[in-house]
Scaffold this motif. Structure first.
Motif: not given
Length: 186
Positions: A78-90
């Motif tokens: 999963x590529x996350x849209x941001x720098x934290x584990x709580x970032x949305x999945x892009x």
């Protein structure tokens, strides 16, 4: 005489220290090992990465994993849209196994009498190779994932995190490894 006694004692101690072998207690250790464990996720390329045009990068990820009394199953990235584990999945890249192409790749179609052949379209690939280990029921895997960055819906100038999930054959067990602020795009 005392000198010779000291030399003999030193030789005896050295001989006993290095002549003993200790076998690992496999039966005692094995139940304590995780069924499946992703141990690393990284890359050796230098970023930031180009995501569009003819010079778009392909990112080569490396990962390590260990399985105890398990066989490999699916693998999800999963590529996350941001720098934290709580970032949305892009976006999510799904692999049916630890060796092969992702779900969006299409196989080659041979020509028939009425239709021309269509070449395979490979978007992302994964390869995992067992490494040598001394534990009989443990498999250590070294793997690579090739990601075509221009197919992931990325935006230039952003930093992305990656969450990898490895599954066993029946999907009952998994291991998750999240790499925060993993790569940057231009």
């Amino acid at each position: 005489m005392r000198k010779y006694i000291n030399i003999v004692l030193a030789a005896l101690v050295t001989l006993t220290m290095f002549s003993c072998t200790k076998e690992a207690d496999v039966a005692g250790i094995e139940p304590k090992l995780p069924a499946i464990q992703l141990s690393s996720l990284g890359y050796q390329q230098v970023g930031p990465f180009v995501i569009s045009g003819n010079t778009a990068n392909t990112l080569l990820l490396n990962f390590g994993a260990t399985l105890t009394n398990q066989e490999t199953g699916a693998f999800k990235l999963e590529i996350l849209d941001g720098t934290t584990a709580a970032s949305a999945v892009l976006t999510t890249v799904n692999f049916a196994s630890w060796n092969g192409n992702d779900a969006t790749s299409t196989p080659a179609i041979p020509a028939t009498e009425t239709t021309p052949a269509k070449p395979a379209v490979v978007v992302h690939t994964i390869t995992a190779t067992p490494q040598e280990t001394t534990y009989p029921n443990t498999t250590v895997m070294a793997g690579t994932i090739l990601l075509k960055l221009n197919s992931l819906g990325l935006t230039a100038g952003k930093t992305y995190s990656v969450k990898a999930t490895a599954y066993n054959k029946d999907g009952s067990k998994n291991s998750v490894f999240t790499a925060l602020s993993f790569f940057k795009t231009i």
